[in-house]
Design a protein around this motif. Structure first.
Motif, mmCIF file in Angstrom:
data_model
loop_
_atom_site.group_PDB
_atom_site.id
_atom_site.type_symbol
_atom_site.label_atom_id
_atom_site.label_comp_id
_atom_site.label_asym_id
_atom_site.label_seq_id
_atom_site.Cartn_x
_atom_site.Cartn_y
_atom_site.Cartn_z
ATOM 1 N N MET A 136 86.066 66.013 66.255
ATOM 2 C CA MET A 136 84.681 66.236 66.593
ATOM 3 C C MET A 136 84.554 67.059 67.875
ATOM 4 O O MET A 136 83.710 67.938 67.964
ATOM 5 N N VAL A 137 85.399 66.763 68.853
ATOM 6 C CA VAL A 137 85.358 67.517 70.110
ATOM 7 C C VAL A 137 85.734 68.966 69.854
ATOM 8 O O VAL A 137 85.131 69.894 70.413
ATOM 9 N N GLN A 138 86.719 69.172 68.998
ATOM 10 C CA GLN A 138 87.132 70.537 68.679
ATOM 11 C C GLN A 138 86.004 71.288 67.982
ATOM 12 O O GLN A 138 85.795 72.477 68.241
ATOM 13 N N LYS A 139 85.258 70.602 67.144
ATOM 14 C CA LYS A 139 84.133 71.222 66.451
ATOM 15 C C LYS A 139 83.042 71.644 67.443
ATOM 16 O O LYS A 139 82.484 72.733 67.348
ATOM 17 N N LEU A 140 82.762 70.772 68.420
ATOM 18 C CA LEU A 140 81.761 71.113 69.441
ATOM 19 C C LEU A 140 82.233 72.255 70.326
ATOM 20 O O LEU A 140 81.447 73.125 70.701
ATOM 21 N N ALA A 141 83.520 72.246 70.674
ATOM 22 C CA ALA A 141 84.058 73.335 71.496
ATOM 23 C C ALA A 141 84.006 74.655 70.745
ATOM 24 O O ALA A 141 83.704 75.707 71.334
ATOM 25 N N GLN A 142 84.289 74.611 69.457
ATOM 26 C CA GLN A 142 84.234 75.823 68.635
ATOM 27 C C GLN A 142 82.801 76.363 68.575
ATOM 28 O O GLN A 142 82.576 77.562 68.671
ATOM 29 N N LYS A 143 81.830 75.465 68.443
ATOM 30 C CA LYS A 143 80.434 75.896 68.406
ATOM 31 C C LYS A 143 80.005 76.484 69.747
ATOM 32 O O LYS A 143 79.253 77.461 69.804
ATOM 33 N N ALA A 144 80.478 75.886 70.838
ATOM 34 C CA ALA A 144 80.131 76.400 72.162
ATOM 35 C C ALA A 144 80.690 77.791 72.380
ATOM 36 O O ALA A 144 80.091 78.602 73.091
ATOM 37 N N MET A 145 81.829 78.083 71.805
ATOM 38 C CA MET A 145 82.447 79.390 72.009
ATOM 39 C C MET A 145 81.998 80.433 70.993
ATOM 40 O O MET A 145 82.294 81.614 71.158
ATOM 41 N N THR A 146 81.294 80.026 69.951
ATOM 42 C CA THR A 146 80.828 81.008 68.963
ATOM 43 C C THR A 146 79.307 81.110 68.974
ATOM 44 O O THR A 146 78.753 82.127 69.366
ATOM 45 N N ASP A 147 78.630 80.046 68.574
ATOM 46 C CA ASP A 147 77.170 80.091 68.444
ATOM 47 C C ASP A 147 76.466 80.147 69.799
ATOM 48 O O ASP A 147 75.441 80.802 69.942
ATOM 49 N N HIS A 148 77.001 79.445 70.771
ATOM 50 C CA HIS A 148 76.350 79.363 72.076
ATOM 51 C C HIS A 148 77.191 80.008 73.174
ATOM 52 O O HIS A 148 77.201 79.539 74.306
ATOM 53 N N LYS A 149 77.876 81.090 72.843
ATOM 54 C CA LYS A 149 78.753 81.706 73.846
ATOM 55 C C LYS A 149 77.963 82.268 75.019
ATOM 56 O O LYS A 149 78.440 82.253 76.147
ATOM 57 N N TYR A 150 76.752 82.735 74.788
ATOM 58 C CA TYR A 150 75.958 83.272 75.892
ATOM 59 C C TYR A 150 75.511 82.167 76.837
ATOM 60 O O TYR A 150 75.409 82.371 78.042
ATOM 61 N N LEU A 151 75.259 80.986 76.294
ATOM 62 C CA LEU A 151 74.893 79.860 77.147
ATOM 63 C C LEU A 151 76.090 79.412 77.971
ATOM 64 O O LEU A 151 75.946 79.014 79.128
ATOM 65 N N THR A 152 77.282 79.482 77.394
ATOM 66 C CA THR A 152 78.500 79.163 78.131
ATOM 67 C C THR A 152 78.714 80.156 79.263
ATOM 68 O O THR A 152 79.129 79.777 80.362
ATOM 69 N N HIS A 153 78.400 81.411 79.015
ATOM 70 C CA HIS A 153 78.514 82.441 80.063
ATOM 71 C C HIS A 153 77.594 82.131 81.238
ATOM 72 O O HIS A 153 77.930 82.445 82.387
ATOM 73 N N ALA A 154 76.456 81.516 80.972
ATOM 74 C CA ALA A 154 75.527 81.175 82.052
ATOM 75 C C ALA A 154 76.141 80.135 82.985
ATOM 76 O O ALA A 154 76.012 80.240 84.203
ATOM 77 N N TYR A 155 76.813 79.140 82.416
ATOM 78 C CA TYR A 155 77.461 78.128 83.251
ATOM 79 C C TYR A 155 78.580 78.749 84.095
ATOM 80 O O TYR A 155 78.715 78.450 85.281
ATOM 81 N N ILE A 156 79.351 79.608 83.493
ATOM 82 C CA ILE A 156 80.447 80.252 84.216
ATOM 83 C C ILE A 156 79.902 81.153 85.323
ATOM 84 O O ILE A 156 80.400 81.140 86.450
ATOM 85 N N GLY A 157 78.870 81.923 85.012
ATOM 86 C CA GLY A 157 78.268 82.796 86.017
ATOM 87 C C GLY A 157 77.679 82.023 87.185
ATOM 88 O O GLY A 157 77.809 82.430 88.342
ATOM 89 N N ALA A 158 77.048 80.897 86.898
ATOM 90 C CA ALA A 158 76.466 80.082 87.968
ATOM 91 C C ALA A 158 77.548 79.500 88.866
ATOM 92 O O ALA A 158 77.402 79.480 90.092
ATOM 93 N N ALA A 159 78.642 79.051 88.268
ATOM 94 C CA ALA A 159 79.731 78.483 89.060
ATOM 95 C C ALA A 159 80.386 79.545 89.941
ATOM 96 O O ALA A 159 80.634 79.314 91.128
ATOM 97 N N VAL A 160 80.645 80.709 89.373
ATOM 98 C CA VAL A 160 81.269 81.792 90.143
ATOM 99 C C VAL A 160 80.357 82.233 91.281
ATOM 100 O O VAL A 160 80.808 82.429 92.418
ATOM 101 N N ALA A 161 79.061 82.354 91.005
ATOM 102 C CA ALA A 161 78.120 82.772 92.040
ATOM 103 C C ALA A 161 78.060 81.759 93.179
ATOM 104 O O ALA A 161 78.057 82.140 94.351
ATOM 105 N N ALA A 162 78.041 80.479 92.846
ATOM 106 C CA ALA A 162 77.971 79.455 93.891
ATOM 107 C C ALA A 162 79.215 79.457 94.763
ATOM 108 O O ALA A 162 79.129 79.328 95.986
#
Length: 93
Positions: free
Chosen positions: A1-27
């Motif tokens: 189940m975790v792998q399924k959620l991770a796969q969805k985060a990296m495909t369907d919601h990849k732009y939302l994942t980029h937002a988290y990464i960008g916010a962390a790098v900026a901070a």
């Protein structure tokens, strides 16, 4: 189940994942630049990269195909992640 959620985060919601990464790098970059005693050209470049990361995070949320409530949650979550990264880096610097 975790792998399924991770796969969805990296495909369907990849732009939302980029937002988290960008916010962390900026901070992290902003906290480092704020702690420098005598800023130079390198610190200016890091501050500009941090500003671009913030703008990029918001633009990646706007580019996402997710619904509005998920986008709003991502903005709030990215702000929390950025705050935590800022606090952790302030303990180290």
């Amino acid at each position: 189940m975790v792998q399924k959620l991770a796969q969805k985060a990296m495909t369907d919601h990849k732009y939302l994942t980029h937002a988290y990464i960008g916010a962390a790098v900026a901070a992290i970059l902003i906290r480092y630049v704020a702690s420098v005693g005598k800023p130079g050209v390198f610190d200016l470049i890091l501050a500009l990269i941090a500003a671009c990361a913030i703008v990029g995070a918001y633009l990646s949320v706007a580019r996402s195909n997710a619904n509005a409530s998920l986008k709003a949650g991502t903005i709030v979550g990215a702000a929390v992640v950025a705050g935590l990264c800022f606090y952790i880096v302030s303990l180290l610097v």
